[in-house]
Design a protein around this motif. Structure first.
Motif, PDB file in Angstrom:
ATOM      1  N   PHE A 166       1.154  -0.831  -0.057  1.00 38.66           N
ATOM      2  CA  PHE A 166      -0.213  -0.293   0.098  1.00 38.66           C
ATOM      3  C   PHE A 166       0.683   1.647   0.008  1.00 38.66           C
ATOM      4  O   PHE A 166       0.407   2.429   0.179  1.00 38.66           O
ATOM      5  CB  PHE A 166      -0.985  -0.084   0.937  1.00 38.66           C
ATOM      6  N   PHE A 167       2.152   1.377   0.633  1.00 38.92           N
ATOM      7  CA  PHE A 167       2.813   2.248   0.603  1.00 38.92           C
ATOM      8  C   PHE A 167       2.848   3.168  -0.705  1.00 38.92           C
ATOM      9  O   PHE A 167       2.366   4.646  -0.408  1.00 38.92           O
ATOM     10  CB  PHE A 167       4.425   2.021   0.458  1.00 38.92           C
ATOM     11  N   LYS A 168       3.028   2.755  -2.083  1.00 36.97           N
ATOM     12  CA  LYS A 168       2.345   3.484  -3.174  1.00 36.97           C
ATOM     13  C   LYS A 168       0.858   4.291  -3.116  1.00 36.97           C
ATOM     14  O   LYS A 168       1.484   5.392  -3.784  1.00 36.97           O
ATOM     15  CB  LYS A 168       3.126   2.598  -4.182  1.00 36.97           C
ATOM     16  N   ARG A 169       0.666   3.935  -2.588  1.00 34.14           N
ATOM     17  CA  ARG A 169      -0.902   4.171  -2.678  1.00 34.14           C
ATOM     18  C   ARG A 169      -1.101   4.989  -2.112  1.00 34.14           C
ATOM     19  O   ARG A 169      -1.905   6.383  -2.232  1.00 34.14           O
ATOM     20  CB  ARG A 169      -1.311   3.763  -2.853  1.00 34.14           C
ATOM     21  N   LEU A 170      -0.517   4.919  -0.471  1.00 32.76           N
ATOM     22  CA  LEU A 170      -0.688   5.582   0.540  1.00 32.76           C
ATOM     23  C   LEU A 170       0.372   6.669   1.054  1.00 32.76           C
ATOM     24  O   LEU A 170       0.011   8.335   1.910  1.00 32.76           O
ATOM     25  CB  LEU A 170      -0.892   4.932   1.981  1.00 32.76           C
ATOM     26  N   ALA A 171       1.207   6.848   0.290  1.00 27.50           N
ATOM     27  CA  ALA A 171       2.338   7.944  -0.108  1.00 27.50           C
ATOM     28  C   ALA A 171       2.698   8.055  -0.946  1.00 27.50           C
ATOM     29  O   ALA A 171       4.460   7.455  -0.766  1.00 27.50           O
ATOM     30  CB  ALA A 171       3.603   7.476   1.998  1.00 27.50           C
ATOM     31  N   PRO A 172       2.736   8.348  -2.008  1.00 32.39           N
ATOM     32  CA  PRO A 172       3.039   8.701  -2.923  1.00 32.39           C
ATOM     33  C   PRO A 172       3.710   9.693  -3.419  1.00 32.39           C
ATOM     34  O   PRO A 172       4.638   9.248  -3.962  1.00 32.39           O
ATOM     35  CB  PRO A 172       1.571   8.876  -3.964  1.00 32.39           C
ATOM     36  N   ASP A 173       3.543  10.424  -2.567  1.00 33.92           N
ATOM     37  CA  ASP A 173       4.751  11.641  -2.372  1.00 33.92           C
ATOM     38  C   ASP A 173       6.483  11.317  -1.842  1.00 33.92           C
ATOM     39  O   ASP A 173       7.623  11.592  -2.556  1.00 33.92           O
ATOM     40  CB  ASP A 173       4.550  12.625  -1.766  1.00 33.92           C
ATOM     41  N   MET A 174       5.378  10.499  -1.102  1.00 34.45           N
ATOM     42  CA  MET A 174       7.325   9.725  -0.273  1.00 34.45           C
ATOM     43  C   MET A 174       7.649   8.905  -1.237  1.00 34.45           C
ATOM     44  O   MET A 174       8.947   8.811  -1.281  1.00 34.45           O
ATOM     45  CB  MET A 174       6.751   9.279   1.235  1.00 34.45           C
ATOM     46  N   ARG A 175       6.850   8.242  -1.566  1.00 30.66           N
ATOM     47  CA  ARG A 175       7.653   6.717  -2.641  1.00 30.66           C
ATOM     48  C   ARG A 175       8.395   7.314  -3.629  1.00 30.66           C
ATOM     49  O   ARG A 175       9.525   6.845  -3.978  1.00 30.66           O
ATOM     50  CB  ARG A 175       6.488   6.131  -3.650  1.00 30.66           C
ATOM     51  N   ALA A 176       7.929   8.626  -4.184  1.00 31.00           N
ATOM     52  CA  ALA A 176       8.410   9.426  -5.636  1.00 31.00           C
ATOM     53  C   ALA A 176       9.739   9.927  -4.723  1.00 31.00           C
ATOM     54  O   ALA A 176      10.565   9.919  -6.202  1.00 31.00           O
ATOM     55  CB  ALA A 176       7.314  10.557  -5.673  1.00 31.00           C
ATOM     56  N   ASN A 177       9.532  10.890  -3.925  1.00 32.35           N
ATOM     57  CA  ASN A 177      10.877  11.016  -3.504  1.00 32.35           C
ATOM     58  C   ASN A 177      12.143  10.172  -3.042  1.00 32.35           C
ATOM     59  O   ASN A 177      12.702  10.385  -3.076  1.00 32.35           O
ATOM     60  CB  ASN A 177      10.876  12.328  -2.176  1.00 32.35           C
ATOM     61  N   MET A 178      11.405   9.559  -2.827  1.00 33.95           N
ATOM     62  CA  MET A 178      12.593   8.112  -2.864  1.00 33.95           C
ATOM     63  C   MET A 178      13.510   7.222  -4.464  1.00 33.95           C
ATOM     64  O   MET A 178      14.261   6.559  -3.755  1.00 33.95           O
ATOM     65  CB  MET A 178      11.749   6.408  -2.493  1.00 33.95           C
ATOM     66  N   GLY A 179      12.514   8.025  -5.166  1.00 33.70           N
ATOM     67  CA  GLY A 179      13.325   7.460  -6.150  1.00 33.70           C
ATOM     68  C   GLY A 179      13.535   6.079  -6.935  1.00 33.70           C
ATOM     69  O   GLY A 179      12.442   5.075  -6.040  1.00 33.70           O
ATOM     70  N   ASN A 180      14.536   5.772  -7.521  1.00 34.49           N
ATOM     71  CA  ASN A 180      14.812   3.926  -7.241  1.00 34.49           C
ATOM     72  C   ASN A 180      15.059   3.520  -6.069  1.00 34.49           C
ATOM     73  O   ASN A 180      14.627   2.025  -6.045  1.00 34.49           O
ATOM     74  CB  ASN A 180      15.883   3.910  -8.523  1.00 34.49           C
ATOM     75  N   ALA A 181      15.112   4.213  -4.929  1.00 31.00           N
ATOM     76  CA  ALA A 181      15.489   2.998  -4.258  1.00 31.00           C
ATOM     77  C   ALA A 181      14.540   3.019  -3.653  1.00 31.00           C
ATOM     78  O   ALA A 181      14.575   1.666  -2.893  1.00 31.00           O
ATOM     79  CB  ALA A 181      16.306   3.794  -3.167  1.00 31.00           C
ATOM     80  N   GLY A 182      13.419   2.947  -3.746  1.00 29.96           N
ATOM     81  CA  GLY A 182      11.680   2.691  -3.270  1.00 29.96           C
ATOM     82  C   GLY A 182      11.398   1.449  -3.872  1.00 29.96           C
ATOM     83  O   GLY A 182      10.592   1.265  -2.828  1.00 29.96           O
ATOM     84  N   LYS A 183      11.667   1.598  -4.568  1.00 30.46           N
ATOM     85  CA  LYS A 183      11.301   0.338  -5.321  1.00 30.46           C
ATOM     86  C   LYS A 183      12.138  -0.693  -4.605  1.00 30.46           C
ATOM     87  O   LYS A 183      11.621  -2.011  -3.971  1.00 30.46           O
ATOM     88  CB  LYS A 183      11.452   0.062  -6.441  1.00 30.46           C
ATOM     89  N   GLY A 184      13.476  -0.710  -4.450  1.00 26.29           N
ATOM     90  CA  GLY A 184      14.175  -1.805  -3.456  1.00 26.29           C
ATOM     91  C   GLY A 184      13.698  -1.620  -2.344  1.00 26.29           C
ATOM     92  O   GLY A 184      13.402  -2.744  -1.402  1.00 26.29           O
TER      93      GLY A 184
END
Length: 182
Positions: A17-35
């Protein structure tokens, strides 16, 4: 072990749910967020398996024996649906969420044959999670149905489904859970 199971479920759901509930935070993490998300999902899966396998058996209800046949049929359908997400055949685009639908079918199948508390927690939570995930995706994005492909790929999907189902059956037997009545 119930705490480990619940922690695994929470981590799995939270990571998904991270991507949907905190999209800005996830976007700010860049590719590291996927990891980070991938590690969270994997850690959640490990904790769910560990907690489920080690949980005390607490009887809640006794499923009728014939449910095993329904479970096996539903599992075959779940494997097929999951495979639909990767097909390039005519079935591509017939269903918007084949993987999440497969998870729902898998969860229902297992709830039909497992009457203990750990099973109800694990499979029930996965059923609720998959339903919530579908609802969140549907609300967030419009679906563009892909064009159907070659029908030969659908035949390949059926063959792959049968092979994967046989492998899953062997793994269950190896773990001491014989999936066929006898």
């Amino acid at each position: 072990m119930f705490a480990i199971l619940i922690a695994g479920i929470a981590l799995w759901v939270g990571a998904h749910f991270f991507k949907r509930l905190a999209p800005d935070m996830r976007a700010n993490m860049g590719n590291a967020g996927k990891g980070v998300v991938a590690v969270g999902i994997l850690a959640g899966l490990v904790l769910m398996i560990w907690g489920y396998r080690g949980a005390e058996f607490i009887h809640v209800w006794a499923p009728p024996t014939f449910m095993v046949h329904i479970n096996n049929l539903l599992m075959l359908i779940a494997v097929f649906l999951y495979g639909m997400s990767a097909t390039t055949g005519r079935l591509r685009g017939k269903m918007r969420h084949p993987q999440l639908t497969a998870v729902k079918v898998w969860a229902v199948a297992h709830l039909l044959v497992n009457g203990d508390l750990a099973s109800i927690l694990l499979f029930g939570s996965m059923l609720v999670w998959a339903g919530a995930e579908v609802a969140m995706i549907n609300r967030a994005e419009e679906w563009k149905r892909p064009a159907p492909g070659d029908k030969k790929k659908d035949v390949l999907l059926v063959v792959i489904t049968l092979v994967v189902f046989a492998i899953m059956t062997a793994i269950h037997a190896w773990l001491g859970v014989w999936p066929f009545p006898g």
